[in-house]
Design an enzyme around this catalytic site. Structure first.
Site, mmCIF file in Angstrom:
data_model
loop_
_atom_site.group_PDB
_atom_site.id
_atom_site.type_symbol
_atom_site.label_atom_id
_atom_site.label_comp_id
_atom_site.label_asym_id
_atom_site.label_seq_id
_atom_site.Cartn_x
_atom_site.Cartn_y
_atom_site.Cartn_z
ATOM 1 N N HIS A 306 -39.832 -31.410 85.430
ATOM 2 C CA HIS A 306 -38.554 -30.950 85.980
ATOM 3 C C HIS A 306 -38.828 -30.138 87.230
ATOM 4 O O HIS A 306 -39.814 -29.409 87.299
ATOM 5 C CB HIS A 306 -37.808 -30.083 84.957
ATOM 6 C CG HIS A 306 -36.357 -29.941 85.270
ATOM 7 N ND1 HIS A 306 -35.888 -29.027 86.162
ATOM 8 C CD2 HIS A 306 -35.279 -30.638 84.834
ATOM 9 C CE1 HIS A 306 -34.561 -29.150 86.248
ATOM 10 N NE2 HIS A 306 -34.164 -30.113 85.455
ATOM 11 N N ASP A 363 -33.502 -35.344 79.166
ATOM 12 C CA ASP A 363 -33.373 -36.796 78.991
ATOM 13 C C ASP A 363 -34.301 -37.367 77.937
ATOM 14 O O ASP A 363 -34.168 -38.528 77.562
ATOM 15 C CB ASP A 363 -33.637 -37.487 80.335
ATOM 16 C CG ASP A 363 -32.543 -37.134 81.325
ATOM 17 O OD1 ASP A 363 -32.850 -36.578 82.394
ATOM 18 O OD2 ASP A 363 -31.361 -37.362 80.994
#
Ligand code: SDX
Length: 428
Positions: A306, A363
């Site tokens: 991320h 996700d």
């Protein structure tokens, strides 16, 4: 005493103000840099650059903190609903019961899609990706509903934003029904926002759909976790396009297109495809871990890493819990969940992932939850878009309401050819 940064360049020293946010984040204000020094800054991917001051969402990537209007996302997932969280993001505070009732009535009153829009859906090629359909349909809403006139009253803005929130959910279910060639199911006044979505997706004249409150709760949490995330790629796109003063629908349509990318919202679909590939390859993780670490291989471990979180994504931790709960409730055994859990265990201990601060993000488990709920894979990123809509709308509104707003237009550093003359084609 105001803090300042000193910049010495070309033998001169300049003082630049340092601003501090309410959670202690600090930034050098370079809004006058070019005027005072003739210099611009270069920051590919905006890794070090803030595009705005915002009071909507706070993320601390080092500590794994996410708060909407100051409230931790874990508390909202536990106690709130998606509609209440949408109200919080857009209006800046939790609603009273009266305000929530009015908001819910507005959502219901605006839940139908203009019948003429069905023709739009029916003429998309069957293979069209639902995110491409959704971005086109949201843009098409402008043709059916007036944009917010300049300096319109709050009521007008409220109705336009609520209309969009409600219709996008209906359009998403419509696109699925039309893709299947099934008759459309209309929203019902007696169903909540998530229950209506599930019913519009799965109800059929020959097989009536029974609302499962555990799935409604799971969908509420799924959408709450996706509702906003400061200046991610798609939100920054909504702000950038919105800064040209286009209508809300066009700005949101731009956000949908950015979210479609596999490095962003499209990752939930890419995770399930990756887990499927591992499953079909006999469940062996090593080749995939090796490829993810290979500098010469563009393969990335989908659902990992991320730009901001350098520890566990707090949303991923909640998503994993909800995933377990729904799979147990439905007594489903999903081999992809076992693979995901094994992959997480291996990756988070692997030196490469540890050194690169790569952890599962939102996700990684979300696709497994959607699969368990019967949502088809091509609709996964549409589910993310429905969840992110209140965040996009609140960020667009904050940008539009800013009296000092500016058209967003980055600079560049030119490294091309120096000046040269045109050469007639006969001499080339
Ligand atoms: C979302 O921004 C947001 O807030 C987004 C989001 C939201 O709510 O809006 O949180 C939603 O988009 C979540 C992210 C979903 N994407 C994926 O899961 C795709 C896989 N992840 C990566 O592509 C990547 O981690 C990004 C794109 C998410 C972030 O990448 P960055 O910050 O641009 O970092 P980078 O690409 O420069 O990578 C830094 C290093 C590189 O290695 P080095 O060249 O420095 O040696 O880490 C490596 C990368 O190769 N790396 C990975 C990796 N992610 C980063 N290596 C293997 N697998 C990965 N997943």
């Amino acid at each position: 005493m105001k803090e300042e940064a000193k910049l010495t360049v070309g033998g001169k020293t300049y003082k630049l103000p340092v601003i501090t946010g309410s959670e202690g984040e600090r930034a050098i204000d370079i809004s006058k840099l070019r005027k005072e020094t003739g210099l611009v800054t270069l920051d590919p991917g905006f890794v070090n650059t803030a595009n705005c001051r915002s009071n909507i969402t706070f993320v601390d990537g080092e500590k794994g903190i996410l708060r909407y209007r100051g409230i931790p996302v874990e508390q909202l997932a536990e106690h709130s609903s998606f509609v209440e969280t949408a109200y919080l993001l857009i209006n800046g505070k939790l609603p009273t019961q009266k305000q929530l009732n009015r908001f819910s009535i507005l959502l219901n009153d605006n839940s139908l899609v203009h019948e003429d829009m069905r023709a739009f859906f029916q003429n998309f090629p069957r293979a069209a990706h639902p995110m491409g359909i959704l971005s086109s349909m949201v843009n098409a809403l402008r043709a059916f509903y007036p944009e917010i006139p300049e300096r319109s009253d709050e009521e007008e803005v409220d109705i336009t934003m609520t209309r969009l929130l409600s219709k996008v959910r209906t359009m998403a279910a419509m696109s699925y029904k039309i893709f299947k060639g099934h008759s459309l199911v209309y929203p019902r006044a007696d169903f909540s926002y998530p229950a209506n979505f599930l019913n519009m997706m799965f109800d059929s004249p020959v097989k009536p759909y029974t609302i499962d409150e555990d799935l409604v709760k799971a969908l509420n949490v799924f959408w709450i976790l996706h509702a906003d995330h400061e200046q991610n790629c798609s939100t920054a796109s909504v702000r950038l396009v919105g800064s040209a003063r286009v209508n809300l629908y066009a700005a949101i349509s731009a956000g949908i297109c950015a979210l479609w990318g596999p490095l962003h919202g499209g990752a939930n679909q890419a995770v399930v495809q990756m887990l499927n590939d591992i499953h079909e390859g006999g469940g062996k993780l090593t080749p995939f871990i090796a490829r993810a670490k290979d500098k010469n291989d563009p393969f990335r471990l989908m659902g990992f890493g991320h730009r901001v979180y350098k520890t566990f994504d707090p949303r991923g931790l909640v998503m994993k819990k909800i995933c377990d709960r729904v799979l147990k409730k439905l007594a489903l055994e999903d081999p992809l969940l076992d693979i995901a859990q094994r992959l997480e265990e291996v990756a988070i201990k692997d030196e490469y992932f540890v050194d690169h601060d790569l952890y599962p993000n939102i996700d990684f488990y979300s696709g497994i939850l959607l699969r368990a709920m019967g949502i088809p894979v091509p609709m996964f990123t549409v589910m993310f878009a429905i969840g992110r809509l209140p965040g996009w709308i609140s960020q667009w509104k904050e940008s539009m309401d800013n009296p000092k707003w500016k058209l967003e237009r980055p600079r560049q550093i030119y490294i091309g050819e120096k000046k040269k003359d045109y050469v007639p084609i006969a001499e080339r």
